[in-house]
Write a protein that holds these residues in place. Structure first.
Motif, short mmCIF file in Angstrom:
data_model
loop_
_atom_site.label_atom_id
_atom_site.label_comp_id
_atom_site.label_asym_id
_atom_site.label_seq_id
_atom_site.Cartn_x
_atom_site.Cartn_y
_atom_site.Cartn_z
N ALA A 84 0.85 -1.20 0.00
CA ALA A 84 0.00 0.00 0.00
C ALA A 84 0.88 1.24 0.00
O ALA A 84 2.08 1.16 0.30
CB ALA A 84 -0.89 0.00 1.25
N ILE A 85 0.27 2.36 -0.36
CA ILE A 85 1.00 3.63 -0.29
C ILE A 85 0.15 4.66 0.44
O ILE A 85 -1.08 4.56 0.48
CB ILE A 85 1.40 4.17 -1.69
N GLY A 86 0.82 5.65 0.99
CA GLY A 86 0.12 6.75 1.65
C GLY A 86 0.47 8.05 0.94
O GLY A 86 1.65 8.32 0.66
N LEU A 87 -0.56 8.83 0.60
CA LEU A 87 -0.33 10.11 -0.08
C LEU A 87 -0.80 11.24 0.82
O LEU A 87 -1.83 11.11 1.51
CB LEU A 87 -1.10 10.16 -1.41
N LYS A 88 -0.08 12.34 0.78
CA LYS A 88 -0.43 13.50 1.60
C LYS A 88 -0.70 14.68 0.66
O LYS A 88 0.24 15.17 0.00
CB LYS A 88 0.75 13.81 2.53
N LEU A 89 -1.95 15.09 0.56
CA LEU A 89 -2.32 16.15 -0.39
C LEU A 89 -2.72 17.40 0.38
O LEU A 89 -3.62 17.35 1.24
CB LEU A 89 -3.48 15.68 -1.28
N ALA A 90 -2.07 18.50 0.05
CA ALA A 90 -2.34 19.75 0.79
C ALA A 90 -3.70 20.31 0.42
O ALA A 90 -4.07 20.35 -0.76
CB ALA A 90 -1.25 20.77 0.46
N LYS A 91 -4.46 20.72 1.44
CA LYS A 91 -5.77 21.35 1.15
C LYS A 91 -5.56 22.72 0.48
O LYS A 91 -6.38 23.14 -0.32
CB LYS A 91 -6.57 21.49 2.44
N ALA A 92 -4.46 23.38 0.85
CA ALA A 92 -4.15 24.66 0.19
C ALA A 92 -3.45 24.31 -1.13
O ALA A 92 -2.22 24.30 -1.22
CB ALA A 92 -3.25 25.51 1.07
N TRP A 93 -4.26 23.98 -2.12
CA TRP A 93 -3.75 23.48 -3.41
C TRP A 93 -2.97 24.55 -4.17
O TRP A 93 -3.38 25.71 -4.21
CB TRP A 93 -4.95 23.03 -4.25
N LYS A 94 -1.83 24.12 -4.73
CA LYS A 94 -1.05 25.04 -5.58
C LYS A 94 -0.88 24.38 -6.94
O LYS A 94 -0.47 23.23 -7.01
CB LYS A 94 0.33 25.28 -4.98
N PRO A 95 -1.17 25.10 -8.01
CA PRO A 95 -1.03 24.48 -9.34
C PRO A 95 0.43 24.24 -9.71
O PRO A 95 1.30 25.04 -9.35
CB PRO A 95 -1.65 25.52 -10.29
N ILE A 96 0.68 23.16 -10.40
CA ILE A 96 2.02 22.93 -10.98
C ILE A 96 1.80 23.01 -12.48
O ILE A 96 1.29 22.07 -13.10
CB ILE A 96 2.58 21.56 -10.54
N ASN A 97 2.10 24.17 -13.04
CA ASN A 97 1.72 24.41 -14.44
C ASN A 97 2.87 25.00 -15.26
O ASN A 97 2.64 25.69 -16.24
CB ASN A 97 0.49 25.33 -14.49
#
Ligand code: FAD
Ligand code: EPU
Length: 347
Positions: free
Chosen positions: A179-192
């Motif tokens: 299994a893997i664990g991912l940590k996603l920030a609620k204060a999203w920042k685009p990578i563009n």
């Protein structure tokens, strides 16, 4: 758990080449994996874990047990600042990305449409359009193949690099990724920053708009394995010394390269393209006419056609640029992992 004897691998890898294995087992729990590994009747046979087979070339019949990871399940917990996703290794990666965007969780949209299982993603630290798994990976749960214990590894312990991790080195063949664990920030920042993503208007930037643009770019550039067999980029983008780069760029001013931690990373697709190899084929194996870094099965090719084409490409790039291409695709022969250099040495 199903175990098949002398099974076809055609449906279990994306090159779409007919190849077989001595045993094929589909596992949907850790208990299944342990049971298989302890099975006396299978002792002594090589074992290969497989997700979707989207980074594989089976060069021969595999004289061992192929274990297909179908451990399913995902859960979300939240802190004030993050979504924490726990994903079982057999979950489909592209479906996971689409689901996360639908749930309104940004953070992995740049990795849309990368074929494979979540549990395979840490192995080569999948990456695309400015993001790598390591940027969002919190942990990887592994089953130790000697002690049969589950251990949680932090992202740091995974020693991630470009298309690289500890699972290709110190932990090679020593664990099963459960299994893997991912940590996603609620204060999203685009990578563009990646070219085609830059054209999304500032006020239109969202996980969904990036997801959609990435899907669009990928569908335009990369052949769909459901239609044309392939394993994505066949070679890695090579890193060369600054000196070597300076010499080459003096002669080839349009060379595509980016600064790497040490030296310069050169676009292998550009190198292959400049050698005039787009569309070149060996029987039914072809250098993709749109993206030269992808080798495809356009007409019922054999693995040896792909190997011959890969050799031809590697030699052409070496002759013109003195750059050694290293394949990203994992080669498996009858007994285990092999590579292009070893196959060339015995031919
Ligand atoms: P497989 O091919 O099944 O396995 C890959 C390796 O991992 C094998 O050595 C296998 O033995 C090992 N393995 C698999 N599961 C486990 C496990 N649970 N435990 C231990 N070892 C295991 N890659 C990118 O990084 N970026 C891209 O943009 C990208 N684009 C692609 C586009 C296309 C059209 C295709 C076909 C491939 C692309 N790839 C890309 C490569 C591929 O998608 C990734 O390498 C993906 O992570 C492979 O997942 P998989 O489940 O298919 O792994
Ligand atoms: N290029 C050419 N001719 C070609 C192909 C590419 O000139 O035939 C040039 C492009 O014009 C561009 C540069 O090479 O300037 C890079 O091309 P692209 O943006 O398509 O990306 P790439 O370097 O070929 C890498 C990854 C992909 C990933 C994309 C997007 C590797 C080995 N490949 O490809 O990953 O999706 O960037 O980030 O790093 C994979 O690993 O299987 C894979 C598909």
């Amino acid at each position: 758990m199903q175990i098949k004897k002398h099974a076809s691998l055609k449906a279990y890898h994306t090159f779409g080449i007919e190849q077989t294995c001595s045993y094929l087992a589909i596992v949907d729990s850790i208990e299944d994996v342990i049971q298989l590994l302890k099975d006396e009747s299978l002792k002594g046979l090589p074992k290969l874990f497989l997700g979707k087979g989207s980074n594989m070339l089976f060069t021969e019949h595999y004289d061992g047990v192929v274990i297909i990871n179908r451990l399913k399940g995902k859960s979300i917990t939240e802190t004030a600042e993050h979504y924490l996703l726990h994903i079982e290794g057999g979950e489909d990666w592209p479906e996971l990305v689409a689901w996360s965007v639908e749930q309104g969780m940004g953070g992995i949209e740049n990795l849309a449409l990368i074929p494979g299982c979540a549990g395979s993603a840490p192995i080569q630290n999948i990456g695309a359009y400015g993001l790598e798994l390591q940027d969002v990976c919190e942990y990887v749960d592994v089953l130790d193949l000697t002690t049969f214990e589950i251990k949680r590894m932090t992202a740091d312990e995974c020693e991630f690099g470009y298309r690289d991790s500890i699972f290709k080195h110190a932990l090679y063949e020593k664990c099963f990724i459960a299994a893997i664990g991912l940590k996603l920030a609620k204060a999203w920042k685009p990578i563009n920053q990646y070219g085609p993503l830059q054209s999304i208007a500032e006020d239109q930037l969202s996980p969904l708009s990036i997801f959609e643009r990435v899907c669009q770019v990928r569908m335009e550039k990369l052949p769909d394995p459901a239609k044309v067999g392939n394993a994505g980029s066949f070679f890695k983008n090579p890193v060369i010394s600054q000196d070597h780069y300076d010499r080459l760029v003096a002669e080839h001013s349009n060379m595509v390269a980016y600064p790497a931690p040490i030296g310069m990373k050169v676009a292998a697709g550009w190198l292959i393209d400049q050698c005039g190899l787009k569309g070149v084929s060996v029987n039914g194996a072809q250098v993709n006419p749109l993206q030269a870094l992808v080798l495809t099965n356009v007409d019922n090719c054999s693995a040896s056609d792909v190997v011959s084409l890969a050799s031809l490409v590697k030699k052409a790039v070496w002759d013109k640029y003195q750059i050694e291409l290293e394949h990203e695709v994992r080669f498996m022969d009858r007994f285990g992992e092999t590579n292009l250099a070893k196959i060339e040495a015995v031919q």
